[in-house]
Design a protein around this motif. Sequence first.
Motif, PDB file in Angstrom:
ATOM      1  N   ASP A  35       0.818  -1.214   0.000  1.00  0.00           N
ATOM      2  CA  ASP A  35       0.000   0.000   0.000  1.00  0.00           C
ATOM      3  C   ASP A  35       0.851   1.262   0.000  1.00  0.00           C
ATOM      4  N   VAL A  36       1.951   1.212   0.685  1.00  0.00           N
ATOM      5  CA  VAL A  36       2.863   2.352   0.720  1.00  0.00           C
ATOM      6  C   VAL A  36       3.588   2.470  -0.619  1.00  0.00           C
ATOM      7  N   GLU A  37       3.887   1.325  -1.226  1.00  0.00           N
ATOM      8  CA  GLU A  37       4.597   1.319  -2.505  1.00  0.00           C
ATOM      9  C   GLU A  37       3.812   2.074  -3.568  1.00  0.00           C
ATOM     10  N   ILE A  38       2.506   1.933  -3.593  1.00  0.00           N
ATOM     11  CA  ILE A  38       1.675   2.625  -4.585  1.00  0.00           C
ATOM     12  C   ILE A  38       1.841   4.132  -4.442  1.00  0.00           C
ATOM     13  N   LYS A  39       1.823   4.614  -3.207  1.00  0.00           N
ATOM     14  CA  LYS A  39       1.983   6.051  -2.958  1.00  0.00           C
ATOM     15  C   LYS A  39       3.340   6.539  -3.477  1.00  0.00           C
ATOM     16  N   TYR A  40       4.384   5.774  -3.215  1.00  0.00           N
ATOM     17  CA  TYR A  40       5.706   6.191  -3.650  1.00  0.00           C
ATOM     18  C   TYR A  40       5.878   6.065  -5.157  1.00  0.00           C
ATOM     19  N   GLU A  41       5.237   5.069  -5.745  1.00  0.00           N
ATOM     20  CA  GLU A  41       5.298   4.940  -7.203  1.00  0.00           C
ATOM     21  C   GLU A  41       4.676   6.174  -7.868  1.00  0.00           C
ATOM     22  N   GLU A  42       3.592   6.693  -7.298  1.00  0.00           N
ATOM     23  CA  GLU A  42       2.973   7.911  -7.832  1.00  0.00           C
ATOM     24  C   GLU A  42       3.940   9.091  -7.728  1.00  0.00           C
ATOM     25  N   GLN A  43       4.623   9.208  -6.603  1.00  0.00           N
ATOM     26  CA  GLN A  43       5.599  10.287  -6.432  1.00  0.00           C
ATOM     27  C   GLN A  43       6.755  10.132  -7.413  1.00  0.00           C
ATOM     28  N   ILE A  44       7.204   8.908  -7.598  1.00  0.00           N
ATOM     29  CA  ILE A  44       8.311   8.670  -8.520  1.00  0.00           C
ATOM     30  C   ILE A  44       7.897   8.990  -9.949  1.00  0.00           C
ATOM     31  N   GLU A  45       6.649   8.693 -10.303  1.00  0.00           N
ATOM     32  CA  GLU A  45       6.157   9.048 -11.638  1.00  0.00           C
ATOM     33  C   GLU A  45       6.198  10.562 -11.844  1.00  0.00           C
ATOM     34  N   LYS A  46       5.831  11.316 -10.817  1.00  0.00           N
ATOM     35  CA  LYS A  46       5.900  12.782 -10.909  1.00  0.00           C
ATOM     36  C   LYS A  46       7.348  13.237 -11.075  1.00  0.00           C
ATOM     37  N   LEU A  47       8.268  12.589 -10.361  1.00  0.00           N
ATOM     38  CA  LEU A  47       9.689  12.932 -10.495  1.00  0.00           C
ATOM     39  C   LEU A  47      10.164  12.648 -11.916  1.00  0.00           C
ATOM     40  N   ASN A  48       9.732  11.538 -12.471  1.00  0.00           N
ATOM     41  CA  ASN A  48      10.124  11.206 -13.840  1.00  0.00           C
ATOM     42  C   ASN A  48       9.567  12.211 -14.847  1.00  0.00           C
ATOM     43  N   GLU A  49       8.363  12.726 -14.589  1.00  0.00           N
ATOM     44  CA  GLU A  49       7.801  13.757 -15.461  1.00  0.00           C
ATOM     45  C   GLU A  49       8.642  15.032 -15.392  1.00  0.00           C
ATOM     46  N   GLN A  50       9.053  15.412 -14.169  1.00  0.00           N
ATOM     47  CA  GLN A  50       9.894  16.596 -14.020  1.00  0.00           C
ATOM     48  C   GLN A  50      11.244  16.377 -14.694  1.00  0.00           C
ATOM     49  N   ARG A  51      11.767  15.170 -14.582  1.00  0.00           N
ATOM     50  CA  ARG A  51      13.043  14.850 -15.222  1.00  0.00           C
ATOM     51  C   ARG A  51      12.909  14.963 -16.739  1.00  0.00           C
ATOM     52  N   ALA A  52      11.785  14.511 -17.277  1.00  0.00           N
ATOM     53  CA  ALA A  52      11.554  14.602 -18.719  1.00  0.00           C
ATOM     54  C   ALA A  52      11.506  16.060 -19.176  1.00  0.00           C
ATOM     55  N   THR A  53      10.986  16.932 -18.329  1.00  0.00           N
ATOM     56  CA  THR A  53      10.973  18.362 -18.647  1.00  0.00           C
ATOM     57  C   THR A  53      12.397  18.883 -18.785  1.00  0.00           C
ATOM     58  N   ILE A  54      13.256  18.493 -17.869  1.00  0.00           N
ATOM     59  CA  ILE A  54      14.652  18.917 -17.938  1.00  0.00           C
ATOM     60  C   ILE A  54      15.307  18.374 -19.206  1.00  0.00           C
ATOM     61  N   ARG A  55      15.073  17.113 -19.509  1.00  0.00           N
ATOM     62  CA  ARG A  55      15.658  16.509 -20.719  1.00  0.00           C
ATOM     63  C   ARG A  55      15.221  17.293 -21.950  1.00  0.00           C
ATOM     64  N   ALA A  56      13.937  17.642 -22.029  1.00  0.00           N
ATOM     65  CA  ALA A  56      13.436  18.393 -23.181  1.00  0.00           C
ATOM     66  C   ALA A  56      14.098  19.767 -23.262  1.00  0.00           C
ATOM     67  N   ARG A  57      14.287  20.398 -22.120  1.00  0.00           N
ATOM     68  CA  ARG A  57      14.927  21.717 -22.123  1.00  0.00           C
ATOM     69  C   ARG A  57      16.397  21.621 -22.491  1.00  0.00           C
ATOM     70  N   LEU A  58      17.066  20.562 -22.062  1.00  0.00           N
ATOM     71  CA  LEU A  58      18.467  20.377 -22.463  1.00  0.00           C
ATOM     72  C   LEU A  58      18.570  20.111 -23.956  1.00  0.00           C
ATOM     73  N   ASP A  59      17.629  19.361 -24.494  1.00  0.00           N
ATOM     74  CA  ASP A  59      17.615  19.122 -25.936  1.00  0.00           C
ATOM     75  C   ASP A  59      17.371  20.432 -26.683  1.00  0.00           C
ATOM     76  N   GLU A  60      16.494  21.272 -26.133  1.00  0.00           N
ATOM     77  CA  GLU A  60      16.233  22.584 -26.741  1.00  0.00           C
ATOM     78  C   GLU A  60      17.485  23.454 -26.676  1.00  0.00           C
ATOM     79  N   LEU A  61      18.196  23.365 -25.566  1.00  0.00           N
ATOM     80  CA  LEU A  61      19.429  24.125 -25.385  1.00  0.00           C
ATOM     81  C   LEU A  61      20.433  23.794 -26.481  1.00  0.00           C
ATOM     82  N   ALA A  62      20.516  22.517 -26.819  1.00  0.00           N
ATOM     83  CA  ALA A  62      21.470  22.089 -27.842  1.00  0.00           C
ATOM     84  C   ALA A  62      21.137  22.687 -29.205  1.00  0.00           C
ATOM     85  N   LYS A  63      19.877  23.007 -29.431  1.00  0.00           N
ATOM     86  CA  LYS A  63      19.439  23.535 -30.724  1.00  0.00           C
ATOM     87  C   LYS A  63      19.528  25.057 -30.807  1.00  0.00           C
TER      88      LYS A  63
END
Length: 96
Positions: A35-63
């Motif tokens: 039950d606790v794992e589900i809560k943390y998996e949701e938080q980790i998914e949000k972290l991965n979304e934020q990480r994807a934002t950074i990746r997209a901005r770094l890719d934009e930086l390269a261009k």
Amino acid sequence: MSERDAYREKAEARLELLDARIDALKAKAKAAKADVEIKYEEQIEKLNEQRATIRARLDELAKKGEEAWQEVKAGVEQAFGELQGAIDAAAARLET
């Protein structure tokens, strides 16, 4: 090496460190009860979304050209700050 390229290399290294922290949080979440794992998996998914934002901005930086990259840099720094704060908060919750 241009200032933009040097910044991008440093940002890539920072992102790798944050990736390692996210992976560590995933491992702790798996060790938690179901039950606790589900809560943390949701938080980790949000972290991965934020990480994807950074990746997209770094890719934009390269261009971007030398003169326009400073605009992108500000967004990257803000995204790093938000992700770092979210990782710290998630880690603190796992510790309690």
